[in-house]
Design a protein around this motif. Structure first.
Motif, PDB file in Angstrom:
ATOM      1  N   HIS A   1      15.282   5.060 -12.427  1.00 30.71           N
ATOM      2  CA  HIS A   1      14.081   5.257 -11.609  1.00 30.71           C
ATOM      3  C   HIS A   1      12.802   5.223 -12.427  1.00 30.71           C
ATOM      4  CE1 HIS A   1      16.309   5.650  -8.109  1.00 30.71           C
ATOM      5  NE2 HIS A   1      16.406   6.948  -7.976  1.00 30.71           N
ATOM      6  N   LEU A   2      12.662   4.185 -13.211  1.00 31.27           N
ATOM      7  CA  LEU A   2      11.374   3.968 -13.876  1.00 31.27           C
ATOM      8  C   LEU A   2      10.569   2.988 -13.022  1.00 31.27           C
ATOM      9  CD1 LEU A   2      12.764   3.485 -17.469  1.00 31.27           C
ATOM     10  CD2 LEU A   2      11.621   5.520 -16.579  1.00 31.27           C
ATOM     11  N   LEU A   3       9.281   2.899 -13.293  1.00 32.93           N
ATOM     12  CA  LEU A   3       8.487   1.901 -12.580  1.00 32.93           C
ATOM     13  C   LEU A   3       8.681   0.572 -13.311  1.00 32.93           C
ATOM     14  CD1 LEU A   3       5.195   3.763 -11.637  1.00 32.93           C
ATOM     15  CD2 LEU A   3       7.440   3.801 -10.576  1.00 32.93           C
ATOM     16  N   PRO A   4       9.303  -0.385 -12.632  1.00 34.50           N
ATOM     17  CA  PRO A   4       9.823  -1.574 -13.321  1.00 34.50           C
ATOM     18  C   PRO A   4       8.768  -2.426 -14.022  1.00 34.50           C
ATOM     19  CG  PRO A   4       9.913  -1.838 -10.931  1.00 34.50           C
ATOM     20  CD  PRO A   4       9.563  -0.415 -11.187  1.00 34.50           C
ATOM     21  N   SER A   5       7.550  -2.485 -13.482  1.00 33.59           N
ATOM     22  CA  SER A   5       6.594  -3.409 -14.099  1.00 33.59           C
ATOM     23  C   SER A   5       5.761  -2.727 -15.179  1.00 33.59           C
ATOM     24  CB  SER A   5       5.685  -4.013 -13.031  1.00 33.59           C
ATOM     25  OG  SER A   5       4.810  -3.019 -12.547  1.00 33.59           O
ATOM     26  N   PHE A   6       6.038  -1.442 -15.423  1.00 31.47           N
ATOM     27  CA  PHE A   6       5.272  -0.720 -16.428  1.00 31.47           C
ATOM     28  C   PHE A   6       5.999  -0.758 -17.767  1.00 31.47           C
ATOM     29  CE2 PHE A   6       1.959   1.847 -14.162  1.00 31.47           C
ATOM     30  CZ  PHE A   6       2.138   1.267 -12.929  1.00 31.47           C
TER      31      PHE A   6
ATOM     32  N   LEU B   1      -1.089  11.029 -16.227  1.00 30.99           N
ATOM     33  CA  LEU B   1      -2.142  10.262 -15.561  1.00 30.99           C
ATOM     34  C   LEU B   1      -2.318  10.735 -14.124  1.00 30.99           C
ATOM     35  CD1 LEU B   1      -3.962   7.872 -16.267  1.00 30.99           C
ATOM     36  CD2 LEU B   1      -2.215   6.357 -15.371  1.00 30.99           C
TER      37      LEU B   1
ATOM     38  N   HIS C   1      -5.501   2.005 -10.823  1.00 27.53           N
ATOM     39  CA  HIS C   1      -4.485   1.458 -11.705  1.00 27.53           C
ATOM     40  C   HIS C   1      -3.217   1.137 -10.916  1.00 27.53           C
ATOM     41  CE1 HIS C   1      -2.910   1.034 -15.802  1.00 27.53           C
ATOM     42  NE2 HIS C   1      -1.780   1.547 -15.350  1.00 27.53           N
ATOM     43  N   MET C   2      -2.759   2.103 -10.143  1.00 29.07           N
ATOM     44  CA  MET C   2      -1.531   1.908  -9.364  1.00 29.07           C
ATOM     45  C   MET C   2      -1.726   0.836  -8.293  1.00 29.07           C
ATOM     46  SD  MET C   2       0.707   3.726 -10.758  1.00 29.07           S
ATOM     47  CE  MET C   2       1.944   3.160  -9.619  1.00 29.07           C
TER      48      MET C   2
ATOM     49  N   ARG D   1      -1.514  -2.473  -9.832  1.00 21.46           N
ATOM     50  CA  ARG D   1      -0.139  -2.761 -10.220  1.00 21.46           C
ATOM     51  C   ARG D   1       0.695  -3.205  -9.017  1.00 21.46           C
ATOM     52  NH1 ARG D   1       2.241  -2.215 -15.292  1.00 21.46           N
ATOM     53  NH2 ARG D   1       0.418  -1.992 -16.621  1.00 21.46           N
TER      54      ARG D   1
ATOM     55  N   GLU E   1       2.551  -6.637  -8.481  1.00 20.76           N
ATOM     56  CA  GLU E   1       4.002  -6.731  -8.310  1.00 20.76           C
ATOM     57  C   GLU E   1       4.365  -7.574  -7.099  1.00 20.76           C
ATOM     58  OE1 GLU E   1       6.094  -2.976  -8.191  1.00 20.76           O
ATOM     59  OE2 GLU E   1       5.162  -2.396 -10.084  1.00 20.76           O
TER      60      GLU E   1
ATOM     61  N   ARG F   1      10.893   3.645  -3.381  1.00 24.58           N
ATOM     62  CA  ARG F   1      11.456   4.313  -4.548  1.00 24.58           C
ATOM     63  C   ARG F   1      10.353   4.717  -5.512  1.00 24.58           C
ATOM     64  NH1 ARG F   1      15.740   2.511  -6.835  1.00 24.58           N
ATOM     65  NH2 ARG F   1      16.650   2.934  -4.817  1.00 24.58           N
ATOM     66  N   GLN F   2       9.454   3.761  -5.795  1.00 21.53           N
ATOM     67  CA  GLN F   2       8.388   4.049  -6.760  1.00 21.53           C
ATOM     68  C   GLN F   2       7.473   5.157  -6.257  1.00 21.53           C
ATOM     69  OE1 GLN F   2       6.539   0.864  -8.858  1.00 21.53           O
ATOM     70  NE2 GLN F   2       7.935  -0.666  -8.046  1.00 21.53           N
TER      71      GLN F   2
END
Ligand SMILES: Nc1ncnc2c1ncn2[C@@H]1O[C@H](COP(=O)(O)OP(=O)(O)OP(=O)(O)O)[C@@H](O)[C@H]1O
Ligand SMILES: [Mg+2]
Lengths: 244, 405
Positions: A98-103, A114, B6-7, B10, B14, B304-305
């Motif tokens: 469960h990481l943020l994939p594009s980071f 943050l 920022h998010m 992103r 994506e 999920r994110q």
């Protein structure tokens, strides 16, 4: 153990999911986790471990019973209050990383900081890099996490769980998806952080070998805690083996 | 950088394909809005220009001046005058003071005294009825700048100089330097020397208007020292009627604005405007729905994110802002594309629809205000379109969002 060393205390926690037939998943759980402890939570699939972890981590509310964190009753808190408390006192490691994939690795690690302050500060990067170095990921800081191995990703997740310096980390099957060697390695890192930083860990695992190496084992079966005793090692091993 | 921004960036990055498609959609929508606005705006401007190019915005007359047929207000209906017994023109009382007062009004940009009446132009055996206009060249240039409309000669009305239209000149075989006799009612008559020929873009006026000095006009019309009308230009042409009513109330003079004299035109313009607004409204709704549906899908994909962010202390309103920002960013960036598209379309259209000599039939109205308005509208559209998805994202249960792989 006196009250002041408790990070987290559950009393008579019940949880049912609403549905056509309302099903109670947890039937009156009492748990207490103290500062610096390293606790295993074991039990068969569907016994309610993840449900319990969500309640412990303030991601979900119990249907009844109380959750106290650092001596503070969370029952009356609204979502914002729970979020704040969660952000500052609990870290999570999930079964699937469960990481943020594009980071990148370091971005994933400092993300909780943050979110907390709203602004990026260079110290955040420094802290993230420090943690990544301690967990053996020097040189991978700026790599997108999608290009890391499963074990490396899980280590990034551990670094992220620790970045806010929470007193407790909840880990739901952190090694469940890894091969034996990486699972061992991941476990070792958690143990080491537990020793060096004094962070308490509650670890859900299906691996009896790992559970044995914890300070204490909680066993959940059909929504009840049945065993909180490290002495009956043989029984436990037998039970866990039977489960597999 | 702000965490939410920022998010938002992103997430947009994506969803590359979705982002690109919805941006194209927004650009198309904003492009259509810009195109239609510029087209209708330019068309209306040009119609109004053409109508008002030779008209004063407000014309003042003595109060007891009898009603004339309105359509010929400018042309001083010659036939009517000939059929009726010659009547004395009335002067506006104390007109120099009126002028000073008018010019002091903030809404008024120019005011000019005029002696208007009908006369005959004679040249050899040929004669034409004409609309005589005795004007003060200095102040009249604020109403209609004839100097820029000359095809020949100069706009010189000193002494017995006269300026006539190109059509009249053609009809009577006149050119600069020739003489022409004007005969007014009661046989007052004078010989004038042509100093210039004008073309105001209206064949009828080019045939009928003749300009002499105020003094000569007064003499011919037997209105010594007086003026029959005062013509006024206002700053905002659509406030002409209001201005006219105020002047009427203040002075008791009859005050006709171009708006009452061209009410049918005005109705037409308003109809055009409202259909343009309708089209724009529905385009905006379509764009808004597009943004909303893209973001709804994005919220589901990013569940999920979002759950992870929430687990690690991200507050609900931060999640809300992340998605509102996405809507706003899509709107603004899409509108920039739309500005390019709309500008291109409008200019292309302008180049297609042209007069025979290649000049555009009418210029499209591409203004900074239109661009600014489009960006603003797109921003608001994006925010509104993002509202429901953002709410949905903010209210997502983190425990559910992170449960399953
Ligand atoms: N959102 C939900 N709605 C209804 N029932 C649910 C929900 N979440 C979990 N359950 C049920 O609660 C029970 C416990 O689920 P839980 O995920 O806590 O088990 P677990 O011990 O973590 O299992 P595993 O070891 O497979 O991860 C299961 O029977 C599950 O079907
Ligand atoms: Mg589970």
């Amino acid at each position: 153990m006196n009250n002041s060393s408790a990070i987290l205390q559950l009393q008579q926690v019940r949880k049912s999911y609403p549905g056509a037939v309302s099903t109670e998943v947890l039937h009156g759980i009492d748990i207490r986790i103290n500062h610096g402890e390293f606790v295993a939570l074991v039990g068969p699939s569907g016994s309610g471990k993840s449900t319990l972890l969500n309640i412990l981590g303030l991601l979900d509310r119990p249907s009844s019973g109380t959750v106290e964190i650092l001596g503070k009753d969370c029952t009356g808190l609204d979502d914002a209050g729970l979020t704040r408390l969660r952000g500052s006192s609990i870290g999570f490691v999930f079964q699937f990383h469960h990481l943020l994939p594009s980071f990148t690795a370091e971005e994933n690690v400092f993300l909780p900081m943050l979110a907390d302050t709203g602004h990026f500060k260079p110290e955040m990067r420094t802290r993230a890099r420090g943690l990544l170095a301690r967990i053996g990921l020097e040189g991978f800081e700026t790599r997108p996490v999608s290009r890391l191995s499963g074990g490396q990703q899980q280590r990034v997740a551990i670094a992220r769980a620790l970045v806010m310096n929470p007193p407790l980390v909840l880990a739901d099957e952190p090694t469940g998806n890894l091969d034996r060697a990486s699972g061992q390695q991941t476990f070792e890192f958690m143990r080491r952080f537990n020793r060096e930083l004094g962070t308490a860990f509650l670890l859900v695992t299906h691996d009896p070998g790992l559970a044995q190496r914890c300070d204490r084992i909680l066993t959940l079966e059909d929504g009840c805690l049945i065993n909180e005793n490290k002495s009956s090692e043989a029984d436990l091993k037998g039970a866990l083996t039977a489960m597999r | 950088m702000r965490f939410e921004l920022h998010m938002a960036l992103r997430f947009l990055k994506e969803g590359r394909m979705q982002t690109a498609l919805i941006l194209a959609g927004i650009s198309t929508g904003v492009g259509v809005i810009i195109f239609i606005s510029a087209l209708i705006g330019g068309l209306q401007e040009s119609i109004i220009d053409r109508t008002l190019g030779t008209q004063a915005h407000v014309v003042l007359r003595p109060p007891d001046d009898e009603a004339r047929p309105q359509l010929d207000r400018q042309r001083e209906d010659v036939l009517e005058h000939i059929q009726r017994p010659a009547q004395r023109l009335r002067s506006i009382l104390n007109w120099p003071r009126l002028l000073t007062e008018l010019r002091r009004r903030p809404g008024v940009t120019a005011a000019s005294p005029t002696v208007a009446g009908s006369a005959f132009a004679l040249r050899g055996t040929a004669n034409r009825s004409v609309a005589l206009r005795g004007v003060d060249p200095e102040s009249y240039s604020g109403i209609l700048d004839l100097r820029t409309r000359l095809t020949e000669g100069t706009f010189d009305l000193t002494g017995t100089h006269i300026v006539v239209g190109v059509e009249l000149a053609k009809e009577l075989g006149l050119s600069v330097g020739d003489t022409l006799r004007l005969t007014a009612p009661e046989d007052r008559s004078e010989v004038f020397t042509i100093s210039g020929l004008f073309d105001v873009g209206n064949k009828d006026l080019n045939l009928r208007w003749v300009f002499v000095s105020l003094r000569e006009g007064q003499t011919l019309m037997n209105l010594s020292g007086g003026v029959s009308t005062v013509e006024v230009k206002v700053r905002d042409i659509f406030s002409a009627e209001k201005e006219a009513q105020e002047i009427h109330a203040a002075t008791g003079l009859k005050a006709d604005s171009w708006m009452t004299l061209n009410s049918e035109l005005l109705t037409g313009l308003r109809g055009q405007s409202s259909s343009s607004v309708m089209i724009q409204f529905f385009v905006i709704v379509a764009v808004m729905l597009g943004i909303a549906s893209v973001l709804v899908v994005s919220v589901i994909q990013k569940g999920r994110q979002i759950g992870i962010l929430r687990a690690f202390g991200t507050r609900r309103e931060q999640v809300l802002r992340i998605f509102l920002l996405q809507g706003g960013l899509l709107g603004v960036v899409g509108s920039l594309g739309g500005i390019m598209l709309g500008t291109f379309l409008a200019l292309f259209f302008q180049s297609m629809v042209s007069n025979q000599d290649g000049t555009p039939l009418f210029p499209v109205a591409l203004t900074a205000a239109l661009y600014a308005r489009s960006v603003l509208v797109a921003l608001i559209t994006g925010l509104v379109g993002a509202w429901l998805p953002a709410r949905r994202a903010a209210n997502m249960d983190p425990a559910v969002a992170i449960r399953y792989e």
